[in-house]
Design a protein around this motif. Structure first.
Motif, mmCIF file in Angstrom:
data_model
loop_
_atom_site.group_PDB
_atom_site.id
_atom_site.type_symbol
_atom_site.label_atom_id
_atom_site.label_comp_id
_atom_site.label_asym_id
_atom_site.label_seq_id
_atom_site.Cartn_x
_atom_site.Cartn_y
_atom_site.Cartn_z
ATOM 1 N N ILE A 310 0.844 -1.213 0.000
ATOM 2 C CA ILE A 310 0.000 0.000 0.000
ATOM 3 C C ILE A 310 0.869 1.250 0.000
ATOM 4 N N ALA A 311 1.953 1.240 0.830
ATOM 5 C CA ALA A 311 2.810 2.427 0.918
ATOM 6 C C ALA A 311 3.517 2.704 -0.401
ATOM 7 N N ASP A 312 3.899 1.669 -1.137
ATOM 8 C CA ASP A 312 4.602 1.844 -2.401
ATOM 9 C C ASP A 312 3.649 2.073 -3.569
ATOM 10 N N GLY A 313 2.316 1.896 -3.339
ATOM 11 C CA GLY A 313 1.340 2.075 -4.410
ATOM 12 C C GLY A 313 1.550 1.121 -5.557
ATOM 13 N N LEU A 314 1.788 -0.157 -5.218
ATOM 14 C CA LEU A 314 2.084 -1.132 -6.254
ATOM 15 C C LEU A 314 0.918 -1.314 -7.221
ATOM 16 N N PHE A 315 -0.331 -1.230 -6.719
ATOM 17 C CA PHE A 315 -1.520 -1.389 -7.585
ATOM 18 C C PHE A 315 -2.204 -0.055 -7.849
ATOM 19 N N GLY A 316 -1.523 1.016 -7.641
ATOM 20 C CA GLY A 316 -2.111 2.335 -7.878
ATOM 21 C C GLY A 316 -2.130 3.176 -6.618
ATOM 22 N N PRO A 317 -2.418 4.476 -6.701
ATOM 23 C CA PRO A 317 -2.444 5.355 -5.515
ATOM 24 C C PRO A 317 -3.545 4.968 -4.552
ATOM 25 N N ALA A 318 -3.278 5.231 -3.246
ATOM 26 C CA ALA A 318 -4.249 4.866 -2.211
ATOM 27 C C ALA A 318 -5.432 5.823 -2.173
ATOM 28 N N GLY A 319 -5.378 6.960 -2.794
ATOM 29 C CA GLY A 319 -6.490 7.897 -2.813
ATOM 30 C C GLY A 319 -6.248 9.100 -1.945
ATOM 31 N N HIS A 320 -5.395 8.975 -0.954
ATOM 32 C CA HIS A 320 -5.085 10.099 -0.072
ATOM 33 C C HIS A 320 -3.653 9.913 0.417
ATOM 34 N N PRO A 321 -2.833 10.939 0.470
ATOM 35 C CA PRO A 321 -1.444 10.796 0.910
ATOM 36 C C PRO A 321 -1.293 10.232 2.320
ATOM 37 N N LYS A 322 -2.294 10.533 3.192
ATOM 38 C CA LYS A 322 -2.199 10.023 4.564
ATOM 39 C C LYS A 322 -2.241 8.496 4.602
ATOM 40 N N TYR A 323 -2.991 7.880 3.637
ATOM 41 C CA TYR A 323 -3.071 6.426 3.624
ATOM 42 C C TYR A 323 -1.678 5.802 3.406
ATOM 43 N N SER A 324 -0.917 6.381 2.486
ATOM 44 C CA SER A 324 0.442 5.877 2.246
ATOM 45 C C SER A 324 1.326 6.092 3.473
ATOM 46 N N GLU A 325 1.139 7.251 4.123
ATOM 47 C CA GLU A 325 1.928 7.525 5.326
ATOM 48 C C GLU A 325 1.590 6.543 6.439
#
Length: 507
Positions: A310-325
């Motif tokens: 999820i953090a690397d966005g392997l399947f696409g962006p999470a939708g919000h930067p906080k999700y990756s954080e």
């Protein structure tokens, strides 16, 4: 009559009782009678000694018997050779008598064909004048032998009286005693078999080497007779002593329980039950920790893996930067928890004795230098000076992987408690019987209370701005060092850094 027969037996019993009572007064008899560990080996030594003495006596008797039998055979052989020698000498004498009776009618060629062993014949009259000789071409006359009897034998010839004549016959000495290298013809009066009709004896020698070959071939049997009972007796003695010791220990425990009062006996039983329960609880705790550590690491691997995806966005962006954080934070927390669970599992295995150790010769300075190089990246990122300042060459007895684990834990602990811009130094030296690693840092140090608690499981010493682990690194290192015959010691004061010393057996 009945009284007369019973009286000696009663006296015999009284005498035996008196002997036993007198022997029982000796200190060593009483001790040997009670101490099975001394009595049984002593009896085994006496039995084996008797076997050895019997075998040695039998070996000596067999050797003497073999030599006596060989001498008997040689005496019989000497008698046979004496009879054969007498027949040969009689035949040579007859040839000499024939030559003396008419040498002009007996040609030398015919005599040589009749008896090839004869070399020469000479005849002297009563006045000592040589009247005939078989070898007419001889340049020198043959000396007349002196006769002290009617017949005589000298080396390589014989002489006898034939009426008023003296006859001497020279022959090949090898024709006598042919085929017998150890037989010799000796004058009369010497030991040996007498030659019938002649003043001579035949002597033979015993071939001891050939005689003792069969006796030497039986020596392994004698060794088996000696060593077989000794080994069997030693093994049985060990079994018996062990069995007797266990029985004696149980008997002593029973006597001790019987001699105690009921309250004390109940307390002892409760103490034994408590000790057994504590051991069972410790074993159950170790097994529970090991089992749960395995169970927790499996889902943690999934949590860490999915959070990194999820953090690397392997399947696409999470939708919000906080999700990756947040996913990155989850992955870091999972890795931290995974490391702590690994430490717990390793400590449980070490404490339960399931950590295999294979000790061998290890170059201590090389091992420390390798671990220091591994931690240079961590030290560089925090601007900490990490180095091996002195490495004396030498080997210690240790398990390479366990030693690497100890050094890694100690260096990681030193780097953790050292602030940025600090110094961590490692020194290796050798003393009599031990290799010593001294690891010093310029960190905050430890108080005396903390130093006493260092090495206990799950003991952590938090410092401002420092993230500590589960408190098992030093505990694992100390337990591994102890199992390898080493020791660890901490020295230092609050605010003045700390020094950890590791000692391992030197080779």
């Amino acid at each position: 009559m009945a009284e007369a027969t019973a009286r000696p037996s009663s006296w015999w019993g009284v005498w035996l009782d008196g002997m036993y009572a007198a022997a029982a007064q000796w200190v060593f008899v009483r001790r040997f009678g009670r101490d099975i560990r001394v009595t049984v080996p002593l009896c085994i030594i006496l039995i084996c000694g008797s076997f050895a003495a019997t075998a040695l006596l039998e070996m000596r008797l067999d050797k003497n018997h073999a030599l006596d039998q060989a001498r008997h055979f040689e005496r019989a052989r000497a008698a046979d050779l004496a009879r054969a020698t007498a027949a040969s000498l009689d035949r040579y004498a007859r040839m000499g008598a024939v030559f003396a009776a008419g040498p002009e009618e007996y040609r030398s060629a015919d005599l040589s064909r009749a008896e090839p062993a004869i070399r020469d014949i000479a005849v002297w009259d009563a006045g000592g004048t040589q009247t005939a000789r078989l070898d007419a071409t001889a340049a020198r006359p043959m000396a007349q032998p002196a006769l002290t009897a009617a017949r005589t034998v000298f080396p390589g010839g014989l002489a006898f009286r034939d009426g008023s004549h003296t006859v001497a016959v020279l022959f090949d000495p090898k024709s006598l005693l042919a085929g017998s290298e150890r037989a010799v013809l000796m004058p009369a009066g010497q030991t040996g078999a007498p030659v019938p009709g002649w003043p001579a004896t035949v002597q033979t020698a015993v071939d001891e080497k050939a005689t003792l070959e069969n006796w030497a071939a039986a020596l392994p049997l004698y060794l088996f007779v000696i060593l077989g009972p000794a080994l069997a007796g030693g093994w049985l003695a060990a079994l018996f002593v062990g069995s007797f010791e266990r029985q004696a220990k149980a008997a002593r425990a029973i006597r001790a329980l019987k001699s105690t009062r009921p309250i004390e006996a109940r307390l002892m039983v409760r103490l034994a039950n408590a000790e057994r329960g504590a051991m069972e609880a410790l074993r159950s705790k170790s097994e529970f920790i090991a089992h749960m550590s395995h169970e927790l690491r499996t889902p943690l691997n999934a949590v860490i893996g999915f959070s990194e995806i999820i953090a690397d966005g392997l399947f696409g962006p999470a939708g919000h930067p906080k999700y990756s954080e947040y996913a990155h934070d989850i992955a870091e927390a999972g890795k931290n928890l995974h490391a702590k669970i690994g430490d717990i599992l390793e400590f449980a295995n070490v404490e339960a004795g399931r950590y295999p150790l294979k000790e061998e010769a290890v170059e201590l300075a090389d091992a420390v230098g390798a671990v220091v190089e591994e931690h240079q990246g961590c030290a560089f990122s925090r601007r900490i000076s990490l180095s091996l300042t002195f490495g004396e060459p030498g080997q210690v007895r240790a398990d390479p992987s366990a030693l690497r684990r100890i050094l890694s834990n100690l260096l990681a602990n030193a780097l953790t408690y050292t602030a940025e811009g600090g110094i961590v130094r490692a020194d290796v030296r050798f003393e009599e019987g031990a290799g010593v690693l001294t690891l010093s840092d310029s960190g905050a140090g430890f108080s005396p209370h903390e130093a006493r608690r260092l090495g206990k499981p799950f003991e952590r010493f938090d410092r401002a701005g420092t993230v500590t682990g589960a408190g098992l690194g030093v505990a694992i290192a100390m337990e591994l060092a102890r199992r390898m015959g080493g020791a660890m010691r901490l020295a230092g004061e609050t605010g003045r850094g700390a020094t950890m010393e590791l000692r391992l057996p030197r080779l």
